[in-house]
Design a protein around this motif. Sequence first.
Motif, PDB file in Angstrom:
ATOM      1  N   ILE A 194       4.646  22.980  -3.281  1.00 26.13           N
ATOM      2  CA  ILE A 194       4.016  23.756  -4.346  1.00 26.13           C
ATOM      3  C   ILE A 194       5.023  24.352  -5.325  1.00 26.13           C
ATOM      4  O   ILE A 194       4.725  24.498  -6.512  1.00 26.13           O
ATOM      5  CB  ILE A 194       3.136  24.872  -3.721  1.00 26.13           C
ATOM      6  N   ALA A 195       6.227  24.707  -4.858  1.00 25.97           N
ATOM      7  CA  ALA A 195       7.188  25.432  -5.696  1.00 25.97           C
ATOM      8  C   ALA A 195       7.466  24.752  -7.041  1.00 25.97           C
ATOM      9  O   ALA A 195       7.448  25.421  -8.089  1.00 25.97           O
ATOM     10  CB  ALA A 195       8.488  25.648  -4.928  1.00 25.97           C
ATOM     11  N   PRO A 196       7.732  23.437  -7.081  1.00 28.09           N
ATOM     12  CA  PRO A 196       7.975  22.814  -8.394  1.00 28.09           C
ATOM     13  C   PRO A 196       6.781  22.926  -9.335  1.00 28.09           C
ATOM     14  O   PRO A 196       6.951  23.053 -10.550  1.00 28.09           O
ATOM     15  CB  PRO A 196       8.269  21.351  -8.038  1.00 28.09           C
ATOM     16  N   ARG A 197       5.568  22.872  -8.773  1.00 28.34           N
ATOM     17  CA  ARG A 197       4.379  22.978  -9.612  1.00 28.34           C
ATOM     18  C   ARG A 197       4.248  24.393 -10.185  1.00 28.34           C
ATOM     19  O   ARG A 197       3.804  24.579 -11.328  1.00 28.34           O
ATOM     20  CB  ARG A 197       3.139  22.608  -8.805  1.00 28.34           C
ATOM     21  N   ILE A 198       4.624  25.376  -9.381  1.00 26.31           N
ATOM     22  CA  ILE A 198       4.600  26.761  -9.882  1.00 26.31           C
ATOM     23  C   ILE A 198       5.584  26.909 -11.031  1.00 26.31           C
ATOM     24  O   ILE A 198       5.292  27.531 -12.059  1.00 26.31           O
ATOM     25  CB  ILE A 198       4.934  27.742  -8.749  1.00 26.31           C
ATOM     26  N   ARG A 199       6.753  26.311 -10.888  1.00 29.50           N
ATOM     27  CA  ARG A 199       7.751  26.424 -11.946  1.00 29.50           C
ATOM     28  C   ARG A 199       7.274  25.773 -13.237  1.00 29.50           C
ATOM     29  O   ARG A 199       7.383  26.339 -14.319  1.00 29.50           O
ATOM     30  CB  ARG A 199       9.067  25.785 -11.503  1.00 29.50           C
ATOM     31  N   ARG A 200       6.716  24.572 -13.131  1.00 34.36           N
ATOM     32  CA  ARG A 200       6.257  23.881 -14.336  1.00 34.36           C
ATOM     33  C   ARG A 200       5.122  24.645 -15.017  1.00 34.36           C
ATOM     34  O   ARG A 200       5.074  24.770 -16.243  1.00 34.36           O
ATOM     35  CB  ARG A 200       5.813  22.454 -13.977  1.00 34.36           C
TER      36      ARG A 200
END
Length: 593
Positions: A194-200
């Motif tokens: 999930i972390a990369p999606r939160i960043r984007r």
Amino acid sequence: MATDGDDDGSPAPPRKASLGDRAAWRVLLDQVRPHRRTLLLGGLLSLAGSLAGLAMPLMAKRVIDAFGAGGTMTGPVLGLSAAVMAGALVAAAGRFLLERMGETIVLASRRTLVDRILRLRVPEVDRLSPGDLLSRVGSDTTLLRAVCTDALASLVGGAFTFLGAAVMMAIMDGLLLGVTLAVVALVAVMGVVIAPRIRRASLRAQEALGEMGSMLDRALQAFRTVKASGAEARETAVVTAAATEARDRGVAAAGWTSLAGVGAWTSIQLAFLAVLGVGGARVASGEMEISALIAFLMYLFYLVSPIGQIIQSLTQMQNGLAAVTRIQEIALLPAEPVAAPAPAAGGAPVGVTFTDVVFRYDEDRPVVHHGVTFEVPAGGMTALVGPSGAGKSTVFGLIERFYEAGEGTVAVGGRDIRDWPLGELRAMLGYVEQDAPVLAGTLRENLVFGAPEATGEEIARALARTRLDDLVERLPEGLDTPVGHRGVLLSGGERQRVAIARALLRRPRLLLLDEATSQLDAVNELRLREVVAEVARETTVLVIAHRLSTVTGADRIVVMEAGRVRAWGTHDELVAADALYRELAATQFLVAT
């Protein structure tokens, strides 16, 4: 920079420098690295506070055992209370250190970002909007502060508490710890996904906030025009649409953040149920005491809190990485070199030579200058005239090196401007822009903006030459009277004269005046013409004029049309020899039709 109407100097869309995940992490760690000792000390204090708190389950076990054995509970309860107080004080000290470190990091980031923005090349600033730049300095660095204070402090404290609880649980019962960690591993896997999606999602939300700031800045920059046009509702709709887009993107980021939080909470509940089931079975079989199970469950809750802290911290860090990406986009844009201290202004007048200059504002823009060639002799006054869109204001941008010529050469004082150190080149130029900007602050601050070392005598002389001494006498606090945002408390003519006085205080060797009399009445225009003529006896004056009456006495007049030089000479010579100049003069009643 103001450009002539058809120069096509409109900015191209901003070019964004990409920054990958690893690069963003590297930049973020570079921000923290100088403060690693403070980070270590804060972490150790957090660990000490955690250790004091981790004593509580053991103390609780002793209380239960003492109660079961019929012994006194005074000692264990007092010990438990002391551990709670000591842990709270030590943890608070560690938290303060980390918070102070975060504020220091943000201050350094803002200082570096503002310095970088002010040193960007003019074409890069042309492509960006002031609202977006303000958003990067404001909201993006605020997100960075959240990362370096809340996120980092919670991550360090949570990590130490997690490790401490895990060690104590391992001492008490390794099997139950294994069951707990197996479930907790689900949280780690979910975080990685999930972390990369939160960043984007956070990056898109920040970009939308920047766009909203740009739309609002547009309306505020033309505030009176908006009101005079009855366009309040339309502009509100434009800003609201941008705000709605920011909301939608923020909701998307919140959705991913909520999913991460729900997943963490669910896995923790599953861990509790698993430990309760396995531990209950072991208590029933006599392999484990009930007090030990209760203490282990308490440690499980101690494990739950730091897991929540770590999840929240990692989420905030993804937001921070989005902010780092936007901040670093500015750092990657081309900037002017840091100028060495320039020598004191003043000196002999210098001339200007344009030789076959070809220029366009961007690769996908039309050519503005088509082989422009002319010479401005040292000393005296030379004027640039011609229709709007002829490329006159662009000449000043090239002399100041706001822009670089694509072909040909521009020389100042017989020396190619690319060979001049930038600070030294601009130190000998005085520049009055077309819209004569005045900065918020006092009248004195505006006058000495380009010459902070100017003496009182020099200021008085500049005021007298530009006929501003009467204004100073009328102002309630004289030179120390605030002039309002963008000089709104001054008239257009007063702002123009302030800009001219500011340029004169630099004692320039070459004075550039772009439509310096456009907002003056006839009386003040005549007075300013006298001032310019006086200044031209001391230095070189190059003036752009649509109002030909201001330059009929110039030593040389250069006529430009469609990015080319078509003629030059004195007023009388051009009236006799050049049809375009004769037409311009006739429309202004300077010659018979």
